[in-house]
Design a protein around this motif. Structure first.
Motif, PDB file in Angstrom:
ATOM      1  N   GLN A 165       0.819  -1.208   0.000  1.00 28.64           N
ATOM      2  CA  GLN A 165       0.000   0.000   0.000  1.00 28.64           C
ATOM      3  C   GLN A 165       0.857   1.263   0.000  1.00 28.64           C
ATOM      4  O   GLN A 165       0.504   2.258  -0.629  1.00 28.64           O
ATOM      5  CB  GLN A 165      -0.935   0.006   1.214  1.00 28.64           C
ATOM      6  N   ARG A 166       1.995   1.208   0.700  1.00 33.57           N
ATOM      7  CA  ARG A 166       2.909   2.350   0.707  1.00 33.57           C
ATOM      8  C   ARG A 166       3.390   2.669  -0.713  1.00 33.57           C
ATOM      9  O   ARG A 166       3.398   3.817  -1.154  1.00 33.57           O
ATOM     10  CB  ARG A 166       4.113   2.028   1.606  1.00 33.57           C
ATOM     11  N   LEU A 167       3.791   1.620  -1.440  1.00 32.93           N
ATOM     12  CA  LEU A 167       4.264   1.799  -2.807  1.00 32.93           C
ATOM     13  C   LEU A 167       3.135   2.232  -3.739  1.00 32.93           C
ATOM     14  O   LEU A 167       3.347   3.037  -4.659  1.00 32.93           O
ATOM     15  CB  LEU A 167       4.903   0.504  -3.319  1.00 32.93           C
ATOM     16  N   CYS A 222      14.471   1.878  16.547  1.00 35.45           N
ATOM     17  CA  CYS A 222      13.737   1.172  15.493  1.00 35.45           C
ATOM     18  C   CYS A 222      14.161  -0.297  15.384  1.00 35.45           C
ATOM     19  O   CYS A 222      13.552  -1.058  14.639  1.00 35.45           O
ATOM     20  CB  CYS A 222      13.951   1.855  14.150  1.00 35.45           C
ATOM     21  N   LEU A 223      15.220  -0.649  16.113  1.00 36.24           N
ATOM     22  CA  LEU A 223      15.731  -2.019  16.076  1.00 36.24           C
ATOM     23  C   LEU A 223      15.168  -2.818  17.247  1.00 36.24           C
ATOM     24  O   LEU A 223      15.016  -2.297  18.345  1.00 36.24           O
ATOM     25  CB  LEU A 223      17.262  -2.014  16.139  1.00 36.24           C
ATOM     26  N   LEU A 224      14.854  -4.070  16.985  1.00 39.37           N
ATOM     27  CA  LEU A 224      14.311  -4.955  18.013  1.00 39.37           C
ATOM     28  C   LEU A 224      15.283  -6.101  18.263  1.00 39.37           C
ATOM     29  O   LEU A 224      15.869  -6.642  17.312  1.00 39.37           O
ATOM     30  CB  LEU A 224      12.958  -5.528  17.568  1.00 39.37           C
ATOM     31  N   PRO A 225      15.469  -6.501  19.512  1.00 38.75           N
ATOM     32  CA  PRO A 225      16.359  -7.646  19.790  1.00 38.75           C
ATOM     33  C   PRO A 225      15.726  -8.944  19.297  1.00 38.75           C
ATOM     34  O   PRO A 225      14.501  -9.124  19.365  1.00 38.75           O
ATOM     35  CB  PRO A 225      16.488  -7.630  21.310  1.00 38.75           C
ATOM     36  N   SER A 239      10.949   4.452   7.088  1.00 39.42           N
ATOM     37  CA  SER A 239      10.088   5.651   7.100  1.00 39.42           C
ATOM     38  C   SER A 239      10.526   6.652   8.158  1.00 39.42           C
ATOM     39  O   SER A 239       9.962   7.754   8.218  1.00 39.42           O
ATOM     40  CB  SER A 239       8.625   5.249   7.337  1.00 39.42           C
ATOM     41  N   VAL A 240      11.515   6.293   8.961  1.00 41.80           N
ATOM     42  CA  VAL A 240      12.011   7.232   9.960  1.00 41.80           C
ATOM     43  C   VAL A 240      12.582   8.478   9.281  1.00 41.80           C
ATOM     44  O   VAL A 240      12.602   9.563   9.856  1.00 41.80           O
ATOM     45  CB  VAL A 240      13.070   6.554  10.865  1.00 41.80           C
ATOM     46  N   THR A 292       8.173   8.707   2.052  1.00 41.06           N
ATOM     47  CA  THR A 292       8.490   8.341   0.674  1.00 41.06           C
ATOM     48  C   THR A 292       9.920   7.836   0.512  1.00 41.06           C
ATOM     49  O   THR A 292      10.357   7.568  -0.604  1.00 41.06           O
ATOM     50  CB  THR A 292       8.277   9.549  -0.263  1.00 41.06           C
ATOM     51  N   PHE A 293      10.647   7.691   1.615  1.00 39.56           N
ATOM     52  CA  PHE A 293      12.051   7.284   1.512  1.00 39.56           C
ATOM     53  C   PHE A 293      12.195   5.918   0.842  1.00 39.56           C
ATOM     54  O   PHE A 293      13.099   5.698   0.030  1.00 39.56           O
ATOM     55  CB  PHE A 293      12.700   7.259   2.904  1.00 39.56           C
ATOM     56  N   LEU A 294      11.305   4.982   1.168  1.00 36.86           N
ATOM     57  CA  LEU A 294      11.373   3.639   0.600  1.00 36.86           C
ATOM     58  C   LEU A 294      11.252   3.673  -0.922  1.00 36.86           C
ATOM     59  O   LEU A 294      12.060   3.069  -1.631  1.00 36.86           O
ATOM     60  CB  LEU A 294      10.264   2.760   1.187  1.00 36.86           C
ATOM     61  N   SER A 295      10.246   4.397  -1.424  1.00 35.36           N
ATOM     62  CA  SER A 295       9.980   4.402  -2.862  1.00 35.36           C
ATOM     63  C   SER A 295      10.859   5.371  -3.646  1.00 35.36           C
ATOM     64  O   SER A 295      11.186   5.123  -4.808  1.00 35.36           O
ATOM     65  CB  SER A 295       8.501   4.733  -3.121  1.00 35.36           C
ATOM     66  N   HIS A 296      11.265   6.483  -3.013  1.00 33.23           N
ATOM     67  CA  HIS A 296      12.035   7.503  -3.728  1.00 33.23           C
ATOM     68  C   HIS A 296      13.546   7.309  -3.615  1.00 33.23           C
ATOM     69  O   HIS A 296      14.286   7.716  -4.523  1.00 33.23           O
ATOM     70  CB  HIS A 296      11.669   8.895  -3.216  1.00 33.23           C
ATOM     71  N   GLU A 297      14.005   6.704  -2.517  1.00 33.20           N
ATOM     72  CA  GLU A 297      15.445   6.593  -2.299  1.00 33.20           C
ATOM     73  C   GLU A 297      15.920   5.139  -2.238  1.00 33.20           C
ATOM     74  O   GLU A 297      16.782   4.718  -3.019  1.00 33.20           O
ATOM     75  CB  GLU A 297      15.834   7.316  -0.989  1.00 33.20           C
TER      76      GLU A 297
END
Length: 355
Positions: free
Chosen positions: A167-169, A263-266, A311-312, A316-321
């Motif tokens: 959905q993001r894309l 944003c990281l999980l163990p 997304s941090v 649009t970072f995922l789709s643009h970068e």
């Protein structure tokens, strides 16, 4: 075997069903308990010598089913009931779902998995795929679709692990901006998703990339697309997409793209056990040692993160970068032998599953 399955016609299947049931009746009439042999398949093992025959489409042996054992008698009873329904579907040129079949004898079948196993057994016995049995699922790739030409201006296909990323894309109009096709199996892919993806690649001959979470389940989902599932190993050559390339996300992306610590999980104890169970799979050592290294690195780092963590930076970072950069670089970079040895030496520190 793949060709036999894809070209199997209803009349051929009906003849096979008739021959199978006739042999059972003849055995019973002669006072002999029926003995049925079902070939077993596997798409991986834990033999790291490289001498295994997994993923070759060949049988690894046969399982004997006899009325002498109560559990086998029940399994044969279920198989014959499902086979009767399949025969009716083929004779009347109709389709039914696995769920339809379950509700025809719910008190006998008890649960859906019993029907699923019977369908798998029948496919192996008749040397066919589920769509040949007229047993449909949520989306069906029909024989007519297989014969049709598919035309597209897309330059590649991206398979994403989950619907939220899909959905993001879609919201970012990624397909329109980049001339591609995006598909999601919403987690572990079902047969229609894998079959449709296989159809697209066969017809369009496009590069295909996989985008999954940086965790053991994302990795397992990616291997399901590339190598097939253990439960349906008999049909691996018909469904797997060996061309798929791993696009991300990777453990080192958290450093390369400055993902904040929050944003990281163990990794949980369950995550670690799952990784340990996946590492010995023969195809990782034989076909994609770089993937195995990534899995070792995940265990060594001890952290995981989702695709959405990107997304941090921006929505649009995922789709643009991220994706354009990864596709430009061709996905997972293959390390040289010396580089892999160097990295392996860095991972020599023992890892405790209880840590």
């Amino acid at each position: 075997m793949e060709g036999k399955r894809s070209n199997t016609r209803p009349l051929t299947l009906l003849r096979k069903i008739k021959g199978f049931t006739r042999s059972i009746v003849e055995d019973l009439a002669r006072g002999r308990p029926p003995l049925i042999y079902i070939e077993r398949f596997r798409n991986y093992c834990t033999d790291t010598s490289g001498n295994c025959s997994c993923s070759s489409g060949l049988s690894t042996g046969k399982e004997a089913i006899s009325l002498k054992r109560e559990c086998h008698a029940r399994r044969l009873d279920v198989m014959l009931r499902v086979l009767l329904i399949v025969q009716q579907l083929l004779q009347e040129n109709r389709h039914g779902s696995k769920r339809d079949i379950y509700y025809m004898h719910p008190t006998v079948f008890k649960e859906q998995s019993v029907v699923d196993r019977a369908i798998n057994d029948i496919c192996i016995l008749l040397q066919c795929s589920r769509h040949n049995l007229n047993v449909a699922m949520a989306v069906t790739v029909t024989p007519l679709m297989l014969e049709q030409d598919i035309i597209s201006v897309a330059q590649y296909v991206i398979v994403v692990e989950k619907e939220s990323v899909f959905q993001r894309l879609a919201n970012d109009q990624f397909c329109k901006r980049n001339r591609c096709i995006v598909i999601t199996g919403r987690g572990y892919p079902d047969v229609p998703t894998r079959r449709f993806l296989r159809l697209l690649i066969d017809k369009l001959h496009l590069p295909v990339y996989g985008l999954v979470d940086c965790d053991p389940y994302g990795f397992d989902i990616l291997t399901t697309y590339k190598f097939g599932s253990l439960q349906m190993a008999y049909d691996a050559t018909f469904l797997r997409v060996s061309e798929i390339q791993w696009l991300g996300v990777f453990v080192q992306d958290c450093d390369n793209y400055s993902i904040p610590q929050q944003c990281l999980l163990p990794l949980t104890a369950e995550d670690k056990r799952k990784i340990e169970a996946m590492l010995p799979r023969c195809y990782l050592q034989r076909e994609v040692p770089q993937w195995r290294f990534e899995l070792e690195l995940l265990l060594h780092k001890g952290v995981k993160f989702e695709i959405e963590a990107l997304s941090v930076h921006s929505l649009t970072f995922l789709s643009h970068e991220y994706l354009p950069s990864k596709i430009h670089n061709g996905g997972l970079k293959i390390l040289s032998l010396n580089q892999m040895i160097l990295h392996q030496n860095r991972l020599k520190t023992p890892i405790s599953l209880n840590s």
